[in-house]
Design an enzyme around this catalytic site. Sequence first.
Site, PDB file in Angstrom:
ATOM      1  N   ASP A  63      15.750 -51.287  51.667  1.00 12.58           N
ATOM      2  CA  ASP A  63      16.244 -50.602  52.861  1.00 12.58           C
ATOM      3  C   ASP A  63      16.944 -49.297  52.467  1.00 12.58           C
ATOM      4  O   ASP A  63      16.485 -48.598  51.562  1.00 12.58           O
ATOM      5  CB  ASP A  63      17.195 -51.548  53.606  1.00 12.58           C
ATOM      6  CG  ASP A  63      17.205 -51.352  55.105  1.00 12.58           C
ATOM      7  OD1 ASP A  63      17.700 -50.307  55.547  1.00 12.58           O
ATOM      8  OD2 ASP A  63      16.733 -52.250  55.827  1.00 12.58           O
ATOM      9  N   HIS A  96      22.064 -48.557  57.919  1.00 10.57           N
ATOM     10  CA  HIS A  96      21.107 -49.591  58.309  1.00 10.57           C
ATOM     11  C   HIS A  96      21.064 -50.747  57.317  1.00 10.57           C
ATOM     12  O   HIS A  96      21.124 -51.924  57.700  1.00 10.57           O
ATOM     13  CB  HIS A  96      19.730 -48.932  58.440  1.00 10.57           C
ATOM     14  CG  HIS A  96      18.665 -49.799  59.019  1.00 10.57           C
ATOM     15  ND1 HIS A  96      17.892 -50.645  58.257  1.00 10.57           N
ATOM     16  CD2 HIS A  96      18.220 -49.948  60.286  1.00 10.57           C
ATOM     17  CE1 HIS A  96      17.017 -51.266  59.022  1.00 10.57           C
ATOM     18  NE2 HIS A  96      17.190 -50.868  60.266  1.00 10.57           N
ATOM     19  N   ASN A 194       9.503 -51.592  66.659  1.00  5.11           N
ATOM     20  CA  ASN A 194      10.170 -51.461  67.963  1.00  5.11           C
ATOM     21  C   ASN A 194       9.419 -50.623  68.989  1.00  5.11           C
ATOM     22  O   ASN A 194      10.030 -49.967  69.818  1.00  5.11           O
ATOM     23  CB  ASN A 194      11.564 -50.838  67.760  1.00  5.11           C
ATOM     24  CG  ASN A 194      12.444 -51.660  66.861  1.00  5.11           C
ATOM     25  OD1 ASN A 194      12.374 -52.871  66.859  1.00  5.11           O
ATOM     26  ND2 ASN A 194      13.267 -50.994  66.080  1.00  5.11           N
ATOM     27  N   SER A 265      14.618 -54.939  63.166  1.00  8.41           N
ATOM     28  CA  SER A 265      15.314 -54.854  61.877  1.00  8.41           C
ATOM     29  C   SER A 265      16.435 -55.865  61.775  1.00  8.41           C
ATOM     30  O   SER A 265      16.784 -56.321  60.679  1.00  8.41           O
ATOM     31  CB  SER A 265      15.913 -53.459  61.690  1.00  8.41           C
ATOM     32  OG  SER A 265      14.966 -52.536  61.254  1.00  8.41           O
TER      33      SER A 265
END
Length: 320
Positions: A63, A96, A194, A265
């Site tokens: 990530d 994130h 998404n 996520s």
Amino acid sequence: MGMRRTTSVLLATAVASAALVTGCGDEGKADPMRGQQWALDTIELPDAWGTSDGDKTVIAVVDTGVDRQHPDLKDRLVDGHDFVDNDDDPTDQNGHGTHVSGIAAAATDNGIGIAGGAPGAKIMPVRVLGADGSGSDANITKGIVWAANHGADVINLSLGESGLMARLLKGGVLNPAIKAAHAKGAVVVAAAGNDGTALQPYKPQTPVLVVGASGPANKPANFSNFGAQEAVSAPGVKILSTLPTYATKETEKNRSGYGTLDGTSMAAPYVSAVAALLHAQGRTPDQVMAAIRGTARNPEKLPKLGLGIVDAGAAVATEK
């Protein structure tokens, strides 16, 4: 070189002042924000902890990195790597990855903040995305392979957006990397994306758990992609977790160390946490995936939930 972005949306306003990171916690004390974590109970994680807590399992979060000094995370980390700056300092410059890491395995019963999904697991931060949340397919591929080669038992990919998905439909570079990681003994978990559309992002034979997002009423989140083969779902709406305590893209107005995000996520690391609990029981990657898929709940047979919402308590109770 393909570029892509992370799959979280909507950073909520700062969580109440109780979230403020101060001092150190005490082992055995309740996490003060546990009552705001609706998702843990929805997927029966507390019920599963009596059977397995993920001890001695390593979850690689491929990530944006992690806040390595966050009080709810610093004792949960193993060595990682930064493929953006090519060094061994995977400090999160976006926010994130820190959020995803807390969902998976924040310290639990330490008197601070939140509870992680796999209380006994460790986080391996692998930075493949920059401060803006984007990164190359090449670095993501390197991150997956590096994690598998350095002892990751579960690999969380909260990554996919529509551009990447389109390339994967054509047999993109991530498919062989995921196969290689699986062959090394790692369970690979990937966010569905998404865009709110039907996609089959991976070749059918790719050994990956694709995860869509659900909301508090056990309905599909309207932003969640769906349609991947044998996909499951997990909570991905108003998910409270850790955030960096310093300035990043996700913390411009909130330095409390905690906040809520929406996205597939956020759903994926809940499934990674369940996978960690199952791995700690001595299950193979194929057995882990079968247990998660076989116990997912979808009583209304809603197609957008895939096989259904994961059930950690039921999964750890299944026979190998």
